[in-house]
Design a protein around this motif. Structure first.
Motif, PDB file in Angstrom:
ATOM      1  N   THR A 156      -4.337   5.912  -5.999  1.00  2.49           N
ATOM      2  CA  THR A 156      -4.685   6.694  -4.796  1.00  2.49           C
ATOM      3  C   THR A 156      -6.038   7.387  -4.945  1.00  2.49           C
ATOM      4  N   ASP A 181      -0.675  -4.326  -6.174  1.00  2.00           N
ATOM      5  CA  ASP A 181      -1.720  -3.468  -6.748  1.00  2.00           C
ATOM      6  C   ASP A 181      -1.862  -3.649  -8.253  1.00  2.00           C
ATOM      7  N   CYS A 221     -12.453  -4.096  -1.739  1.00  2.00           N
ATOM      8  CA  CYS A 221     -12.294  -5.050  -0.621  1.00  2.00           C
ATOM      9  C   CYS A 221     -13.279  -6.204  -0.754  1.00  2.00           C
ATOM     10  N   MET A 261     -13.302   1.933  -2.443  1.00  2.00           N
ATOM     11  CA  MET A 261     -12.537   1.152  -1.477  1.00  2.00           C
ATOM     12  C   MET A 261     -13.333  -0.084  -1.045  1.00  2.00           C
ATOM     13  N   LEU A 269      -8.439   4.789  -3.969  1.00  2.00           N
ATOM     14  CA  LEU A 269      -8.316   4.490  -2.535  1.00  2.00           C
ATOM     15  C   LEU A 269      -9.013   5.540  -1.678  1.00  2.00           C
ATOM     16  N   LYS A 270      -8.989   6.790  -2.132  1.00  2.00           N
ATOM     17  CA  LYS A 270      -9.561   7.858  -1.288  1.00  2.00           C
ATOM     18  C   LYS A 270     -11.079   7.928  -1.407  1.00  2.00           C
ATOM     19  N   ILE A 314      -1.545  -2.495   1.267  1.00  2.00           N
ATOM     20  CA  ILE A 314      -2.847  -1.880   1.588  1.00  2.00           C
ATOM     21  C   ILE A 314      -3.949  -2.946   1.609  1.00  2.00           C
ATOM     22  N   ARG A 339       2.684  -0.865  -2.209  1.00  2.00           N
ATOM     23  CA  ARG A 339       1.256  -0.747  -2.514  1.00  2.00           C
ATOM     24  C   ARG A 339       0.500  -2.045  -2.277  1.00  2.00           C
TER      25      ARG A 339
END
Ligand code: AMP
Length: 180
Positions: free
Chosen positions: A30, A125, A43, A39, A33-34, A67, A64
């Motif tokens: 996380t 994940d 990707c 991020m 991710l934040k 996402i 997970r």
């Protein structure tokens, strides 16, 4: 993808000792991710790996795996298929119970989610013992897709989860935690 970008993402993953049970080093994604830059790097790196593979369905593992599974499906021009915990999917399903790094679990997928024409990318994940993904792979293989790829954001290489996969299944991850 350049190594330093991947190292940047790895540096954003938080380690939580003894979660959810004593002795487990929990990799908390996380915190990556934040971070908008982390991020985007994740990707882009995942898209780069599978852009030319003709993927038609991305299977994401609850929760997970949803996402990046969904993001990847959209980026690759593929459909998204959720592989869920028991009792969540409304139509006819097939299911499997397996052993995890900590405890047991069951997963379920709609029986008509994959067809024989599909090239499938399965995503979660993290690869720990491999129990989750191997069970998921077994389920997907019963639907006889043309080809299956397996991907994770990261893996705990020291647990040798990769060894459980058949040799003809290409398994990738963006980075490894070597006993860290
Ligand atoms: P396994 O079936 O042992 O490969 O476990 C993989 C699943 O459990 C993934 O969905 C992970 O999200 C989760 N998991 C297992 N071990 C860890 C860990 N040390 N840190 C974070 N997530 C984990």
């Amino acid at each position: 993808m350049e190594k330093e970008k991947i190292e940047f993402v790895k540096s954003k993953v938080r380690n939580i000792p003894d979660f959810p049970v004593k002795g487990i080093q929990f990799k908390d994604l996380t915190t990556a991710l934040k971070d908008p830059e982390a991020m985007r790097i994740m990707c882009d790196a995942l898209t780069e790996l599978y852009a030319d593979k003709g993927i038609t369905k991305v299977v994401g593992i609850e929760a997970r795996g949803f996402i990046f599974g969904a993001i990847l499906a959209e980026r690759l021009g593929a459909g998204f298929v959720p592989l869920r915990k028991p009792g969540k999917l409304p139509a006819v399903t097939i299911k499997k119970t397996y052993t995890k790094e900590y405890g047991k679990d069951t997963i379920e997928i709609h029986k008509d989610a994959i067809s024989e024409d599909d090239v499938v990318l399965m995503h979660d994940d993290l690869l720990a013992t491999g129990g989750t993904m191997v069970a998921a792979l077994d389920l997907v293989q019963t639907m006889n897709p043309k080809k299956v790829y397996v991907n994770f954001i990261c893996e705990l290489g020291f647990l040798n989860g990769r060894k459980l996969f058949p040799a003809d299944i290409e398994v990738t991850s963006l980075f490894d935690f070597e006993g860290e």
